[in-house]
Design an enzyme around this catalytic site. Structure first.
Site, short mmCIF file in Angstrom:
data_model
loop_
_atom_site.label_atom_id
_atom_site.label_comp_id
_atom_site.label_asym_id
_atom_site.label_seq_id
_atom_site.Cartn_x
_atom_site.Cartn_y
_atom_site.Cartn_z
N ASN A 9 0.86 -1.17 0.00
CA ASN A 9 0.00 0.00 0.00
C ASN A 9 0.90 1.23 0.00
OD1 ASN A 9 -1.84 2.01 0.60
ND2 ASN A 9 -2.95 0.79 2.10
N ARG A 93 -2.19 -1.83 -3.81
CA ARG A 93 -3.23 -0.81 -3.88
C ARG A 93 -2.75 0.22 -4.89
NH1 ARG A 93 -3.86 3.93 0.25
NH2 ARG A 93 -5.61 5.02 -0.65
N HIS A 181 -10.38 5.74 -1.89
CA HIS A 181 -10.58 4.94 -0.67
C HIS A 181 -11.52 3.76 -0.93
CE1 HIS A 181 -9.42 8.76 1.74
NE2 HIS A 181 -8.41 7.92 1.72
N HIS A 208 -14.29 7.74 5.97
CA HIS A 208 -12.92 7.24 6.06
C HIS A 208 -12.05 8.45 6.41
CE1 HIS A 208 -9.38 4.72 4.81
NE2 HIS A 208 -8.86 5.94 4.82
N ARG A 241 -3.95 18.31 2.62
CA ARG A 241 -4.68 18.61 1.38
C ARG A 241 -5.87 19.51 1.67
NH1 ARG A 241 -5.58 12.55 -0.51
NH2 ARG A 241 -3.88 11.86 0.81
N ASP A 284 -1.50 16.40 11.90
CA ASP A 284 -1.90 15.18 12.58
C ASP A 284 -3.01 15.50 13.59
OD1 ASP A 284 -0.52 12.34 13.48
OD2 ASP A 284 -1.39 13.46 15.16
N MET A 285 -4.14 14.80 13.48
CA MET A 285 -5.30 15.13 14.32
C MET A 285 -5.03 14.93 15.80
SD MET A 285 -8.25 16.35 14.37
CE MET A 285 -9.15 16.33 12.83
N ARG A 286 -4.28 13.88 16.13
CA ARG A 286 -4.02 13.62 17.55
C ARG A 286 -3.27 14.80 18.18
NH1 ARG A 286 -1.74 7.84 19.03
NH2 ARG A 286 -1.20 8.10 16.86
N GLY A 329 -7.81 6.06 10.86
CA GLY A 329 -7.14 6.56 12.07
C GLY A 329 -7.99 7.49 12.93
N ILE A 330 -8.51 8.56 12.34
CA ILE A 330 -9.30 9.52 13.12
C ILE A 330 -10.66 8.91 13.47
CG2 ILE A 330 -10.42 11.79 13.03
CD1 ILE A 330 -8.16 12.66 11.05
N GLY A 331 -11.30 8.29 12.48
CA GLY A 331 -12.63 7.73 12.70
C GLY A 331 -12.65 6.64 13.77
N GLU A 332 -11.56 5.83 13.83
CA GLU A 332 -11.53 4.72 14.78
C GLU A 332 -11.09 5.15 16.18
OE1 GLU A 332 -9.08 1.63 13.00
OE2 GLU A 332 -10.10 1.96 11.09
N GLU A 380 -7.85 -2.43 4.52
CA GLU A 380 -7.66 -2.41 3.07
C GLU A 380 -6.84 -3.61 2.61
OE1 GLU A 380 -6.06 1.48 3.55
OE2 GLU A 380 -7.56 2.39 2.25
P1 ADP Z 1 -3.33 7.07 6.57
O1 ADP Z 1 -4.24 7.88 5.69
O2 ADP Z 1 -1.90 7.49 6.53
O3 ADP Z 1 -3.54 5.56 6.48
P2 ADP Z 1 -4.46 6.74 9.23
O4 ADP Z 1 -5.72 6.05 8.85
O5 ADP Z 1 -3.42 5.97 9.98
O6 ADP Z 1 -3.80 7.51 8.02
O7 ADP Z 1 -4.90 8.02 10.12
C1 ADP Z 1 -3.98 8.97 10.56
C2 ADP Z 1 -4.72 10.05 11.34
O8 ADP Z 1 -5.38 9.43 12.47
C3 ADP Z 1 -3.80 11.12 11.91
O9 ADP Z 1 -4.38 12.40 11.77
C4 ADP Z 1 -3.71 10.73 13.38
O10 ADP Z 1 -3.43 11.82 14.22
C5 ADP Z 1 -5.12 10.22 13.61
N1 ADP Z 1 -5.18 9.43 14.84
C6 ADP Z 1 -4.64 8.21 15.08
N2 ADP Z 1 -4.86 7.85 16.37
C7 ADP Z 1 -5.55 8.88 16.95
C8 ADP Z 1 -6.06 9.12 18.27
N3 ADP Z 1 -5.92 8.24 19.24
N4 ADP Z 1 -6.71 10.28 18.47
C9 ADP Z 1 -6.86 11.18 17.50
N5 ADP Z 1 -6.40 11.02 16.23
C10 ADP Z 1 -5.76 9.87 15.98
#
Ligand code: ADP
Length: 400
Positions: A9, A93, A181, A208, A241, A284-286, A329-332, A380
């Site tokens: 991927n 992918r 996606h 997603h 983006r 990065d959302m975190r 990542g963010i959704g989960e 995926e």
């Molecule tokens: P990619 O598109 O690279 O596959 P991911 O699906 O791994 O990305 O998602 C990455 C995003 O998820 C980042 O913005 C990251 O900060 C966010 N993320 C991952 N874990 C958490 C968390 N525990 N809380 C908030 N955001 C998170």
């Protein structure tokens, strides 16, 4: 004999991979997974076993950034840890399939030539995928490869959702909404069939939300509409983006700021989105959620606002909504973002249980919510393995 499939991927600056074994009855288990991050700057390779323990790790200096030695490392280390078993197939992918590739395909010289012709449509992605395919051909010449297109799942979108309001000559040249996606949405659509069959038949939005982010409107498990368009730049605010933008802005940037096409591309793909909105705090959302900077908060609020506005459009396409699924990542993982999004959808009768949301439960809506809200981890690579075996005529793909 078990089949071992390597799923690759490739992102713009990273390569994620996994090796999965599939037994005679179609039972599958993850053997290895790993990643090379920061390709192009200071690459870092990690290989882990299924439990997440690190098996191999390597860092390269800035000068050693070409793709070939990095892939050699992946191929050598993966084979080293397969303990005697051989790779059966490699699945990729491939981000863009253009107008002609609407299903997974075995890699052949003809497919490579066709993807080369697609390069102007997806200049950032296709060369990357082709380099990977060619390198793996050199490294593992006897292992068949399959291309799984991220656009293919959206082939069911009706013409009204697909067409941009431009002269037909451009539509004929491939300027249309493709959507991306797709492997993730396909995985979620299949998962719903087993865990929520009532939703699998209904009207669902899947969000997603990763570094790249999009929404897909599923009607009876098929893509009806989606927020990404001709490229993965459209739609939601993403890490770097911009998402949907008035096209006149691009003209203005060229005219008034003298930006070249390459500079505009770099701006829109790499310097926009959450990174720009937060004034450079993070993409990065975190990190943004943990930051005390007002601009970080503002970026999060705009992310949610745009998401809710675009969800409204998809709800109109679907003529209602039965379910909403958060993934990636963010959704989960980001319960705060889920809560903010659901609050914006309260007008629909969406109600969530705050405790269920905090513990990332499968269903986070309350029993009296008008819309069921789910959190479903995406996979995926599982779709890549399934498609790869199916294209190679292996019957066990059906059991996956
Ligand atoms: P990619 O598109 O690279 O596959 P991911 O699906 O791994 O990305 O998602 C990455 C995003 O998820 C980042 O913005 C990251 O900060 C966010 N993320 C991952 N874990 C958490 C968390 N525990 N809380 C908030 N955001 C998170």
């Amino acid at each position: 004999m078990p089949r071992i499939v390597l799923a690759l991927n490739a992102g713009s600056s990273s390569l994620k991979f996994s090796a999965t074994t599939v037994g005679e009855e179609g039972q599958s288990s993850l053997l290895l997974k790993g990643e090379i991050e920061d390709i192009g700057s200071a690459p870092h390779f990690v290989l882990k076993n299924a439990q997440g323990a690190i098996l191999a790790e390597r860092r390269w200096t800035d000068s050693e950034t070409s793709m070939q030695p990095l892939l050699e490392e992946v191929a050598v280390r993966v084979r080293e840890h397969l303990t005697g078993d051989e790779l059966t197939a490699i699945g990729h992918r491939v981000v863009h399939g253009g107008p002609d590739h609407m299903a997974p395909e075995r890699v052949t010289p003809a497919l490579i030539a066709s993807l080369e012709k697609l390069t102007p449509i997806a200049p950032l992605h296709i060369p990357h995928n082709l380099a990977l395919i060619r390198s793996m051909m050199k490294l593992c010449p006897d292992v068949p490869q399959v291309a799984c297109f991220d656009t293919a799942f959206h082939r069911t979108m009706p013409a009204v959702a697909r067409r941009f309001a431009l002269p037909a000559v451009y539509e004929a040249a491939g300027v249309r909404r493709y959507g991306f996606h797709g492997l993730s949405y396909e995985y979620i659509a299949r998962k719903l069939e087993s865990i929520a069959p009532h939703l699998a038949k209904g009207r669902v939005i899947v969000a997603h939300l990763g570094n790249g982010a999009s929404l897909c409107a599923l009607q009876a498990g098929r893509s009806l509409d989606t927020t990404m368009g001709f490229s993965p730049l459209d739609g939601l605010v993403m890490g770097t983006r911009c998402g949907a933008l008035d096209p006149a802005i691009v003209l203005y940037l060229e005219n008034q700021f003298g930006l070249s096409v390459d500079e505009v591309r770099h701006l829109l793909y790499r310097e926009s989105g959450l990174l720009a909105l937060s004034g450079g705090v993070a993409n990065d959302m975190r990190t943004l959620l943990a930051s005390a900077e007002p601009k970080a908060r503002e970026a999060v609020e705009i992310f949610v606002h745009v998401l809710a506005r675009q969800a409204g459009g998809l709800i109109a396409s679907l003529q209602g909504l039965d379910g909403f699924v958060f993934t990636a990542g963010i959704g989960e993982h980001a319960s705060e973002i889920r809560a903010m999004v659901c609050e914006k959808l309260a007008w629909l009768g969406v109600k969530i249980d705050p405790q269920a949301n905090l513990r990332h439960a499968d269903i986070i809506s309350t029993p009296d919510s008008e819309v069921e809200v789910w959190v479903i981890p995406t996979d995926e690579d599982a779709m890549i393995v399934r498609h790869t075996l199916a294209v190679l005529g292996d019957g066990r793909a059906r059991a996956l």
